[in-house]
Design a protein around this motif. Structure first.
Motif, PDB file in Angstrom:
ATOM      1  N   LEU B  12       0.808  -1.223   0.000  1.00  0.00           N
ATOM      2  CA  LEU B  12       0.000   0.000   0.000  1.00  0.00           C
ATOM      3  C   LEU B  12       0.836   1.265   0.000  1.00  0.00           C
ATOM      4  O   LEU B  12       0.538   2.206  -0.732  1.00  0.00           O
ATOM      5  CB  LEU B  12      -0.935   0.014   1.214  1.00  0.00           C
ATOM      6  CG  LEU B  12      -2.191  -0.822   1.075  1.00  0.00           C
ATOM      7  CD1 LEU B  12      -3.076  -0.636   2.279  1.00  0.00           C
ATOM      8  CD2 LEU B  12      -2.947  -0.430  -0.182  1.00  0.00           C
ATOM      9  N   GLY B  15       2.571   1.651  -3.257  1.00  0.00           N
ATOM     10  CA  GLY B  15       1.500   1.887  -4.206  1.00  0.00           C
ATOM     11  C   GLY B  15       0.966   3.304  -4.097  1.00  0.00           C
ATOM     12  O   GLY B  15       0.677   3.942  -5.109  1.00  0.00           O
ATOM     13  N   SER B  16       0.856   3.816  -2.858  1.00  0.00           N
ATOM     14  CA  SER B  16       0.368   5.184  -2.697  1.00  0.00           C
ATOM     15  C   SER B  16       1.304   6.164  -3.372  1.00  0.00           C
ATOM     16  O   SER B  16       0.856   7.098  -4.050  1.00  0.00           O
ATOM     17  CB  SER B  16       0.275   5.568  -1.221  1.00  0.00           C
ATOM     18  OG  SER B  16      -0.281   4.553  -0.469  1.00  0.00           O
ATOM     19  N   PHE B 193      -0.674   6.102   3.745  1.00  0.00           N
ATOM     20  CA  PHE B 193      -1.748   5.583   2.908  1.00  0.00           C
ATOM     21  C   PHE B 193      -2.986   6.469   2.999  1.00  0.00           C
ATOM     22  O   PHE B 193      -3.559   6.878   1.992  1.00  0.00           O
ATOM     23  CB  PHE B 193      -2.077   4.145   3.312  1.00  0.00           C
ATOM     24  CG  PHE B 193      -3.301   3.601   2.640  1.00  0.00           C
ATOM     25  CD1 PHE B 193      -3.323   3.404   1.274  1.00  0.00           C
ATOM     26  CD2 PHE B 193      -4.436   3.307   3.374  1.00  0.00           C
ATOM     27  CE1 PHE B 193      -4.450   2.916   0.652  1.00  0.00           C
ATOM     28  CE2 PHE B 193      -5.571   2.813   2.760  1.00  0.00           C
ATOM     29  CZ  PHE B 193      -5.585   2.622   1.394  1.00  0.00           C
ATOM     30  N   PHE B 293      -1.709   1.475  -7.210  1.00  0.00           N
ATOM     31  CA  PHE B 293      -1.901   0.555  -6.085  1.00  0.00           C
ATOM     32  C   PHE B 293      -1.695  -0.881  -6.530  1.00  0.00           C
ATOM     33  O   PHE B 293      -1.068  -1.679  -5.831  1.00  0.00           O
ATOM     34  CB  PHE B 293      -3.295   0.747  -5.478  1.00  0.00           C
ATOM     35  CG  PHE B 293      -3.371   1.977  -4.610  1.00  0.00           C
ATOM     36  CD1 PHE B 293      -2.673   2.028  -3.416  1.00  0.00           C
ATOM     37  CD2 PHE B 293      -4.126   3.065  -4.983  1.00  0.00           C
ATOM     38  CE1 PHE B 293      -2.731   3.153  -2.611  1.00  0.00           C
ATOM     39  CE2 PHE B 293      -4.182   4.191  -4.189  1.00  0.00           C
ATOM     40  CZ  PHE B 293      -3.483   4.238  -2.998  1.00  0.00           C
TER      41      PHE B 293
END
Lengths: 398, 343
Positions: B12, B15-16, B193, B293
């Motif tokens: 996460l 991905g963020s 996140f 993400f």
């Protein structure tokens, strides 16, 4: 002569002369003079000039002719290097098989990459090639360590006993061409001048001249014409019933083979490889050389490669002591001020200078050094320039 | 099961960051039609905003402390941050502690100014030039920005800690009903996140629910018609560039405690963010966020020991591999629109 004529022949002869006379041309200053630091006639540096010249010539066949901007050409250089060093480790310390295998492997790899990447064009193509190069880099760094030596890379070691070369026990083999060792050089002295004639350099130079000759032939061939058609209007070309993909793929593979040749030569000169050779900044560097010299022109990439490597060497050698010497004629306060201003751009700050130079070229001189030269020429021959313009107006309408 | 949750969580935060950078990149593609290779550098500048701001906050002066003595028996001098003088020792200390979140406030105007200057000073002149030229000039700019930062801050990473309140780890396992201590997740990554979700939501809301956003969306669909309606679309696009720069900067600010900022962090993220944009679909904002993400999580799954044993090296190349497959099967990316950056 040799199937090229007119201006091309002049350019070819010029490049050949530059390459052959480089040890003299690049050492114009006596050894112990203050200007000696601008000398660039060391074997190692001259080899880099011509090797990157070959790399850029090959890149130009793809980018200059078809307009496809590959951001992953360093991968082919790396593959070529690894292939060459394995040949030298296993088969023979003669550089010929190594270089041949470098070209073959880089060619095969570029067929695969090109076949996939060329399905897309424009920015997608750039990113696909970048993705492939980064993938090869990551693999060479990690999983393929048995094959690539990982972070430490590969060198020729004492334990290596190539099949065809009999090296005495415990001696490290050195690259040669039928017995002529690459690192051999003879030094010529005239008064205070010193010129190093290096075997390795002349091998590279000869290879570059051949490579340059082939590039000229490709540029002037019907095949080169097709590639130019791809660049100027691929859609129209498709409408006339021509499939452009075989042409672009051929161009891609040819330029990949040039990159492999450059990689093989690098290994032949300096028998080691590391994965950083495939990193994407290395791909960026060859793009830079081509643009700086002038993409799509014959002599541009050679000039660009030479210019960047020369500047890199010279600029990164300058330190604050040298700067103080240069500005010593100024009053003390001014001297320190000037040194403070220039210091960030020299020595370790070479990348900054490179970045600025690069931006300036793209912004003001999209045609690179070649265009700059033409503009200068026009400036001095104003009269003739007007004639040129009137002929330029006759270009066909889009 | 808990392994899967751990990997999703691990994916996460990366991905963020991918999603935030890719969002900015896509905004710039979609509005100005410019390929911005300097976007990673903006991310890096954001991270250095955090560094600068926390240094500014902890500026101090020397005070002679009469109550204590050093080893020679003289009164000891201690460094007292100005913040302690202004707000008193307790509030001052907590302000310094919260330097990274606070530097959001500082970095927003800075990043907007940088974005504005970049667009007006450089990118503007490249609208009509080929994409290759745009790539090259922004690539050059990225090198220059990177080297300037290196000249000022050196080549070593600079540790920028998160507030002490967020230094621990959150026991996700206990919270979800698994055994305690199986799924641990650092608080700061959780904060990152949520921060990313808020920023992304903010950008989407801005585009969706304001008149300004509507005009921008209309301009992305058909720039010419919007221009013919008498709207100065260039001005709005410039503002969107500044917003995109700001988003990248904020992503960098908050990322500083996760990875200590160094001058080339932008380049490392840039290549991957480009891949993310391409996978998501050029010009598609939702695609960029989704792909960000997705690839972040895929990357963390690929680095699971079980998978690495099975396919060695997959963790290094999974993103590129996915990008290649996607580009060949769905040339427009996952959510690409027809007609946007086809060539």
């Amino acid at each position: 002569m040799l199937g090229i004529k007119g201006k091309d022949l002049t350019v070819f002869l010029l490049v050949a002369a530059l390459a052959l006379l480089a040890p003299f041309l690049l050492n114009p200053f006596p050894v112990d003079s203050a200007m000696a630091q601008f000398n660039a006639g060391y074997p190692d540096l001259m080899q880099r000039f011509v090797i990157f010249g070959i790399f850029a010539i090959g890149f130009n066949i793809l980018f200059g002719l078809t307009g496809y901007l590959s951001f992953g050409h360093a991968a082919f250089l790396g593959v070529g290097s690894y292939a060459a060093i394995w040949m030298m480790k296993l088969l023979s310390l003669n550089i010929i098989p190594g270089i041949v295998m470098a070209i073959v492997f880089a060619g095969l790899f570029s067929v695969v990459v090109g076949y996939i990447s060329l399905r897309r064009s424009g920015i997608y193509f750039s990113i696909l090639t970048l993705a492939f190069a980064q993938m090869s880099y990551a693999l060479a760094y990690s999983v393929l360590t048995p094959l690539t030596g990982g972070e430490t890379g590969l060198q020729i070691k004492q334990t290596d006993t190539p099949l065809l070369s009999n090296i005495p026990e415990g001696e490290i083999g050195r690259a040669n061409l039928f017995g002529l060792e690459m690192s051999d050089s003879s030094i010529l002295r005239f008064a205070n001048w010193e010129f190093t004639m290096n075997v390795g350099y002349y091998v590279c130079a000869a290879v570059m001249i051949v490579a340059f000759y082939l590039a000229i032939r490709i540029f002037r061939s019907p095949f080169g014409m097709m590639l130019r058609a791809v660049k100027s209007n691929q859609q129209r070309m498709n409408y006339t019933g021509l499939n452009s993909r075989p042409y672009t793929l051929a161009a891609f593979v040819i330029s990949g083979m040039y990159a492999g040749l450059a990689g093989g030569l690098m290994v032949a000169m300096d028998t080691q490889v590391g994965p950083e050779r495939m990193f994407w900044t290395a791909s960026g560097e060859v793009v830079l050389m081509t643009i700086l010299g002038g993409a799509g022109t014959l002599i541009g990439p050679v000039l660009g490669a030479g210019f960047i490597k020369y500047m890199e060497n010279i600029v990164s050698k300058i330190n604050s002591t040298v700067l103080h010497e240069w500005f010593a004629f100024l009053p003390d306060g001014m001297e320190d001020f000037m040194v403070t201003i220039f210091y960030p751009f020299v020595g370790k700050g070479w990348s900054l200078t490179l970045g600025l130079m690069f931006m300036a070229v793209v912004i003001f001189l999209p045609g690179g050094l070649v265009e700059g030269g033409q503009r200068l020429k026009r400036l001095f021959r104003r009269k003739k320039a007007e004639d040129d313009q009137s002929s330029a107006a006759k270009t066909p309408a889009e | 099961m808990d392994q899967i949750i751990v990997q999703i969580l691990n994916g996460l935060d990366k991905g963020s960051a991918y999603a935030l950078i890719a969002l900015g990149l896509t905004l710039i593609f979609g509005t100005l039609g410019v390929v911005n290779f300097a976007h990673g550098a903006l991310f890096m500048l954001g991270a250095f905003c955090a560094v600068v701001f926390s240094r500014l906050l902890s500026l101090s002066h020397e005070v002679v402390d009469e109550t204590r003595t050093d080893f020679l028996g003289n009164p000891m001098t201690v460094d007292v941050p100005y913040m302690h003088d202004i707000f008193g020792p307790e509030v001052g200390a907590s302000i310094i502690d919260w330097a990274v979140p606070l530097s959001i406030l500082f970095s927003i105007p800075v990043m907007i100014a940088i974005g504005f200057a970049m667009e007006r000073g450089l990118i503007k002149h490249f609208y009509k030039r080929p994409h290759a030229d745009q790539i090259l000039v922004t690539f050059g700019l990225a090198i220059v920005l990177q080297e300037i930062i290196k000249a000022f801050f050196g080549a070593n990473p600079i540790q920028t800690p998160a507030p002490t309140a967020f230094t621990g780890s959150f026991d996700f396992g206990a919270w979800l009903g698994f055994d305690p201590l199986t799924i641990m997740y650092p608080y700061w990554r959780l904060v990152y996140f949520f921060f990313a979700v808020v920023v992304i939501g903010g950008v989407f809301a801005f585009l969706q629910f304001t008149t300004f956003g509507m005009v921008v969306r209309a301009g992305m669909a058909d720039r010419e018609t919007v221009g013919l309606l008498g709207i100065n679309i260039d001005k709005r696009f410039t503002i969107m560039f500044a917003v995109a720069a700001c988003v990248a900067g904020l992503a960098g600010v908050m990322y500083a405690p996760i990875v200590a900022p160094n001058y080339h962090m932008g380049m490392d993220f840039l290549v991957l963010s480009f891949v993310v944009v391409v996978v998501g679909g050029m010009g598609s904002l939702t695609g960029a966020v989704f792909a960000g993400f997705l690839l972040g999580i895929l990357e963390s799954f690929a680095s699971m020991p079980a998978i690495v044993d099975l396919l060695p090296g997959i963790n290094q190349i999974v993103i590129y591999l996915v990008a290649i497959i996607i580009l060949l099967t769905r040339p427009r990316g996952l959510m690409g629109r027809k007609g946007v950056m086809e060539e």
